[in-house]
Design an enzyme around this catalytic site. Sequence first.
Site, short mmCIF file in Angstrom:
data_model
loop_
_atom_site.label_atom_id
_atom_site.label_comp_id
_atom_site.label_asym_id
_atom_site.label_seq_id
_atom_site.Cartn_x
_atom_site.Cartn_y
_atom_site.Cartn_z
CB THR A 12 9.80 -4.52 4.29
OG1 THR A 12 9.46 -5.93 3.62
CG2 THR A 12 11.21 -4.19 3.82
CB ALA B 36 -0.71 -0.02 1.20
CB SER B 37 0.42 4.64 -1.61
OG SER B 37 -0.80 4.78 -1.27
#
Length: 433
Positions: free
Chosen positions: A173, A61-62
């Site tokens: 991450t 997702a942004s």
Amino acid sequence: MGQELCAKRLQPGCSCYHRSEGGEAHSCQRSQPGSTEPAVFELTEASSSTASFHPRGLEAASAQKLKSKRPRSNSDSFQEENLRQGLPWKKSLPFGAASSYLNLEKLGEGSYAKVYKGISRINGQLVALKVISMNAEEGVPFTAIREASLLKGLKHANIVLLHDIVHTKETLTFVFEYMHTDLAQYMSQHPGGLHPHNVRLFMFQLLRGLAYIHHQRVLHRDLKPQNLLLSHLGELKLADFGLARAKSIPSQTYSSEVVTLWYRPPDALLGATEYSSELDIWGAGCIFIEMFQGQPLFPGVSNILEQLEKIWEVLGVPTEDTWPGVSKLPNYNPEWFPPPKPQSLQIVWDRLGGVPEAEDLASQMLKGFPRDRVSAQEALVHDYFSVLPSQLYQLPDEESLFAVSGVKLKPEMCDLSASYRKRHHLVGVNKCW
């Protein structure tokens, strides 16, 4: 310049801060067993509809981009420029998106994470990708949640930068700045002990970082050379906050199973669960002398009893007179005999004697009784650092020591990497080493 990490939840759509990066690589940041108290901030369901993380093709997702005042660090411009020329990068790519980062190589692996050397397709800068696998039943490890939560609020030149977070269905991450090496690797490349001038600069930065996090009421709890990252200029940054904890003043009850055994203070070895910033000071003192000597102070032991015996050989066995309350600690053994007498540190570690005030500072950090240990802020104004420029004490938190004119590392006395650089025509690249 950047984004702010969402303090409430790690999920697609959260805001993750990004700042310009600097420095070079480090080894895998490892998790160790710890307590399982509730997360510092709320975590939503681990699963999402986004694709799982793949190091060479990230999909996630942004994230909303926000401003940051953190200045740029110094990365290895030679290597970074080569990568910039060979890989596509676009400023229009979003933060928080998996496709914004490319994996270059695997750096290491820990108990719950793998670390890759990568590059940002947003700006072409090198990054370290810490990929954390999420268990289908348990979700994100508490250590990962804790690390992200703490790093979000720590903004200092001697704390590793967390650029971004990429959240997918199967992985989380962390995108960190890419540092040149870590202190453990640096010492292995320069065996026999480091140049005294460089030890002073490294130690000042370590204490500067500790003074900052302790002022922010945070304990690192896992100080060791592998968790101290170095840039090609010699900038030192505290990393791996997976075991770090927000602390109470002056102390709080925690787990005694903290800090790698060689760097664990005697109070933690004896089973104390109430401690404060003096826990980190002991580890920093061990690292201080290790930089001079070229080898760990209390190595080669496999259990707590042996570790304590090595410490008692130098400091002497504590008594109620020298350490009030020591006999009440869980692992205290009244039958320790014969009780060794304290020794001068420079007799045990001879290189301390060649540097004025070094032994005195080390002895103030390696006190058996925790309350007798010097604080990081007090250590920074010790006479050992009096030869450094006074401007270092006026630097803003975000400013590197190496921004001060004339502050730089000196060539080490032994450099195992010199022949490699010569063969590859890199003699002029890392002039500081």
